[in-house]
Write a protein that holds these residues in place. Structure first.
Motif, PDB file in Angstrom:
ATOM      1  N   ALA A  19       0.698  -1.487  -0.067  1.00  8.87           N
ATOM      2  CA  ALA A  19      -0.410  -0.092   0.233  1.00  8.87           C
ATOM      3  C   ALA A  19       0.894   1.140   0.193  1.00  8.87           C
ATOM      4  N   LEU A  20       2.185   0.993   0.869  1.00  7.02           N
ATOM      5  CA  LEU A  20       2.742   2.033   0.667  1.00  7.02           C
ATOM      6  C   LEU A  20       3.428   2.270  -0.608  1.00  7.02           C
ATOM      7  N   LEU A  21       4.218   1.934  -1.606  1.00  5.97           N
ATOM      8  CA  LEU A  21       4.512   1.329  -2.673  1.00  5.97           C
ATOM      9  C   LEU A  21       3.347   2.145  -3.547  1.00  5.97           C
ATOM     10  N   ARG A  22       2.310   1.520  -3.334  1.00  4.58           N
ATOM     11  CA  ARG A  22       1.379   1.684  -4.009  1.00  4.58           C
ATOM     12  C   ARG A  22       0.876   3.775  -4.509  1.00  4.58           C
ATOM     13  N   ALA A  23       0.727   3.874  -2.979  1.00  2.00           N
ATOM     14  CA  ALA A  23       0.991   5.733  -2.925  1.00  2.00           C
ATOM     15  C   ALA A  23       1.648   6.406  -3.130  1.00  2.00           C
ATOM     16  N   ALA A  24       3.065   5.606  -2.691  1.00  2.45           N
ATOM     17  CA  ALA A  24       4.115   6.746  -3.463  1.00  2.45           C
ATOM     18  C   ALA A  24       4.305   6.525  -5.074  1.00  2.45           C
ATOM     19  N   ARG A  25       4.046   5.724  -5.938  1.00  4.04           N
ATOM     20  CA  ARG A  25       3.819   5.462  -6.336  1.00  4.04           C
ATOM     21  C   ARG A  25       2.670   6.744  -7.521  1.00  4.04           C
ATOM     22  N   GLY A  26       1.839   6.664  -7.302  1.00  7.51           N
ATOM     23  CA  GLY A  26       0.788   7.675  -7.955  1.00  7.51           C
ATOM     24  C   GLY A  26       0.371   7.552  -9.250  1.00  7.51           C
ATOM     25  N   GLU A  27       0.707   8.461  -9.701  1.00  8.23           N
ATOM     26  CA  GLU A  27       0.238   8.290 -10.970  1.00  8.23           C
ATOM     27  C   GLU A  27       1.651   7.732 -11.767  1.00  8.23           C
ATOM     28  N   ARG A  28       2.035   7.900 -11.906  1.00  7.67           N
ATOM     29  CA  ARG A  28       3.152   7.301 -12.507  1.00  7.67           C
ATOM     30  C   ARG A  28       2.831   6.077 -12.733  1.00  7.67           C
ATOM     31  N   SER A  29       3.775   5.289 -14.257  1.00  3.71           N
ATOM     32  CA  SER A  29       3.254   3.823 -13.858  1.00  3.71           C
ATOM     33  C   SER A  29       3.465   3.009 -13.511  1.00  3.71           C
ATOM     34  N   MET A  30       3.296   1.416 -13.658  1.00  2.21           N
ATOM     35  CA  MET A  30       3.918   0.930 -12.598  1.00  2.21           C
ATOM     36  C   MET A  30       5.276   0.581 -13.308  1.00  2.21           C
ATOM     37  N   ALA A  31       5.622   0.010 -14.344  1.00  4.55           N
ATOM     38  CA  ALA A  31       6.496  -0.148 -15.785  1.00  4.55           C
ATOM     39  C   ALA A  31       7.650   0.977 -15.479  1.00  4.55           C
ATOM     40  N   ALA A  32       7.690   2.269 -15.652  1.00  3.98           N
ATOM     41  CA  ALA A  32       8.087   3.351 -15.522  1.00  3.98           C
ATOM     42  C   ALA A  32       9.081   3.120 -14.148  1.00  3.98           C
ATOM     43  N   VAL A  33       8.455   2.815 -12.481  1.00  2.00           N
ATOM     44  CA  VAL A  33       8.737   2.904 -11.869  1.00  2.00           C
ATOM     45  C   VAL A  33       9.400   1.324 -11.273  1.00  2.00           C
ATOM     46  N   ALA A  34       9.296  -0.074 -12.107  1.00  2.00           N
ATOM     47  CA  ALA A  34      10.290  -0.515 -11.458  1.00  2.00           C
ATOM     48  C   ALA A  34      10.962  -0.711 -12.652  1.00  2.00           C
ATOM     49  N   SER A  36      12.642   1.832 -13.530  1.00  2.00           N
ATOM     50  CA  SER A  36      13.245   2.819 -12.754  1.00  2.00           C
ATOM     51  C   SER A  36      14.110   2.914 -11.183  1.00  2.00           C
ATOM     52  N   ALA A  37      13.946   1.360 -11.018  1.00  2.00           N
ATOM     53  CA  ALA A  37      15.002   0.812  -9.756  1.00  2.00           C
ATOM     54  C   ALA A  37      15.273  -0.509 -10.239  1.00  2.00           C
ATOM     55  N   GLY A  38      15.214  -1.030 -11.670  1.00  2.00           N
ATOM     56  CA  GLY A  38      15.624  -2.001 -11.815  1.00  2.00           C
ATOM     57  C   GLY A  38      15.220  -2.956 -12.026  1.00  2.00           C
ATOM     58  N   ILE A  39      13.868  -3.661 -11.694  1.00  3.07           N
ATOM     59  CA  ILE A  39      13.086  -4.502 -11.348  1.00  3.07           C
ATOM     60  C   ILE A  39      12.128  -4.920 -12.765  1.00  3.07           C
ATOM     61  N   SER A  40      11.436  -6.149 -12.822  1.00  4.96           N
ATOM     62  CA  SER A  40      10.461  -5.949 -13.846  1.00  4.96           C
ATOM     63  C   SER A  40       8.818  -6.023 -12.479  1.00  4.96           C
ATOM     64  N   ALA A  41       8.181  -5.647 -13.639  1.00  2.08           N
ATOM     65  CA  ALA A  41       7.031  -4.466 -13.597  1.00  2.08           C
ATOM     66  C   ALA A  41       6.295  -5.409 -13.079  1.00  2.08           C
ATOM     67  N   GLU A  42       6.118  -7.224 -13.509  1.00  2.00           N
ATOM     68  CA  GLU A  42       5.534  -8.131 -12.197  1.00  2.00           C
ATOM     69  C   GLU A  42       6.108  -8.220 -10.789  1.00  2.00           C
TER      70      GLU A  42
END
Length: 101
Positions: A19-34, A36-42
């Motif tokens: 829930a914290l990560l979802r809230a921090a991600r906000g409107e950014r796409s899951m793929a973009a954040v993943a 940026s972090a060097g992990i898969s969107a899955e």
């Protein structure tokens, strides 16, 4: 190798992390954040939905950096029951000690 079942507390902590990560991600796409972090969107999807409630430390650290969160903030918001005081105070961080004397 058989994995030890998670405790209810571990599952709840994973849900809070998601829930914290979802809230921090906000409107950014899951793929973009993943990315940026060097992990898969899955992987990010599994963490956010609680299907991976105990991600590796370096995965959490990478996500924290990508989302602008501190690890202290993540620990504080995910480790204890919301609104409850922890019975055990965190250990103080020791000063840097040289590896070679």
């Amino acid at each position: 190798m058989v994995r030890t079942p998670l405790t209810p507390e571990e599952r709840l902590r994973g849900e809070r992390l998601g829930a914290l990560l979802r809230a921090a991600r906000g409107e950014r796409s899951m793929a973009a954040v993943a990315a940026s972090a060097g992990i898969s969107a899955e992987t990010l999807r599994k963490i956010e939905t609680g299907r991976a409630p105990t991600p590796a430390f370096f995965t959490v650290a990478a996500l924290a950096g990508a989302l602008g969160l501190s690890l202290d903030e993540i620990l504080g918001r995910c480790a204890a029951e919301p609104g409850a005081e922890s019975a055990v105070a965190p250990a103080p961080v020791p000063a840097a000690v040289p590896l070679i004397a």
